[in-house]
Motif scaffolding. Structure first.
Motif, short mmCIF file in Angstrom:
data_model
loop_
_atom_site.label_atom_id
_atom_site.label_comp_id
_atom_site.label_asym_id
_atom_site.label_seq_id
_atom_site.Cartn_x
_atom_site.Cartn_y
_atom_site.Cartn_z
N GLN A 114 51.73 46.20 34.02
CA GLN A 114 51.14 46.79 34.98
C GLN A 114 49.85 46.75 35.11
N LEU A 115 49.26 47.22 34.19
CA LEU A 115 47.94 47.57 34.15
C LEU A 115 47.07 46.54 34.23
N ASP A 116 47.41 45.60 33.59
CA ASP A 116 47.00 43.68 33.68
C ASP A 116 47.50 43.27 35.24
N LYS A 117 48.18 43.95 35.85
CA LYS A 117 48.37 43.03 37.25
C LYS A 117 47.54 44.38 38.11
N HIS A 118 47.42 45.00 37.69
CA HIS A 118 46.04 45.54 38.46
C HIS A 118 44.90 45.53 38.41
N ASN A 119 44.44 45.06 36.98
CA ASN A 119 43.56 44.90 36.86
C ASN A 119 42.93 43.34 37.16
N GLU A 121 43.83 42.46 39.96
CA GLU A 121 44.22 42.73 41.23
C GLU A 121 42.91 43.27 41.66
N LEU A 122 41.80 43.89 40.68
CA LEU A 122 40.48 44.58 41.52
C LEU A 122 39.62 43.63 40.83
N SER A 123 40.19 42.80 39.70
CA SER A 123 38.83 41.20 38.87
C SER A 123 38.90 40.88 41.14
N ARG A 124 40.35 40.29 41.37
CA ARG A 124 39.92 40.06 42.81
C ARG A 124 38.83 40.08 43.82
N VAL A 125 39.30 41.45 44.22
CA VAL A 125 38.41 42.66 44.98
C VAL A 125 36.92 42.16 44.79
#
Length: 125
Positions: A114-119, A121-125
Motif C-alpha cells: 500500500q505504501l509503495d502504491k501511495h508513493n 501515486e504521489l510521484s505521478r502527481v
C-alpha cells in the motif's frame, strides 16, 4: 532379603490371620459367658483372642496402607508429568507465536504494498 510376596498373597494371608483370630470370638453368647466366668483360664482365653484379633487387624491395616502408598506416584513420576505438561504448553504457545509472526509478516507485506502504491501515486502527481 526375601522378595515381597505378591499383593494378592499378602491379602489372603492377612485375611486368613484375621479370620483365625475372629473365629473363636464368633459365638457371642458363649464369649459373654466365658467373660463372666470366674475361672481365670477362661478370662485368659478371651484376652488372648482379643489380642490375636487386634494383631491381625493391625497387619491388615498396614497392608492396606502399603497398597495405598503403592498407588501414589513417586516424586520423580510427578515431576516428569509436570514437565510433560509444561513442554506441551510450550509447544502450543510456540505454535501460536509462529502463527502470529506469520500474520504480522503478511500485514507488513500488505502495508508495504500500500505504501509503495501511495508513493507511486504521489510521484505521478
Amino acid at each position: 532379603m526375601e522378595s515381597p510376596a505378591p499383593p494378592r498373597e499378602d491379602m489372603i494371608v492377612c485375611v486368613g490371620a484375621l479370620e483365625a483370630a475372629l473365629l473363636p470370638c464368633l459365638p457371642a453368647r458363649e464369649l459373654q459367658a466365658i467373660d463372666r466366668s470366674p475361672h481365670p483360664s477362661h478370662q485368659i482365653d478371651v484376652e488372648r483372642h482379643a489380642r490375636d484379633f487386634m494383631e491381625a487387624a493391625k497387619k491388615l491395616q498396614m497392608y492396606f496402607i502399603g497398597l495405598q502408598r503403592e498407588d501414589e506416584p513417586t516424586k520423580g513420576e510427578t515431576l516428569r508429568k509436570e514437565i510433560a505438561v509444561m513442554e506441551e504448553e510450550l509447544k502450543i504457545k510456540n505454535e501460536v507465536i509462529n502463527k502470529q509472526e506469520r500474520l504480522i509478516q503478511g500485514w507488513r507485506k500488505e502495508l508495504k504494498g500500500q505504501l509503495d502504491k501511495h508513493n507511486t501515486e504521489l510521484s505521478r502527481v
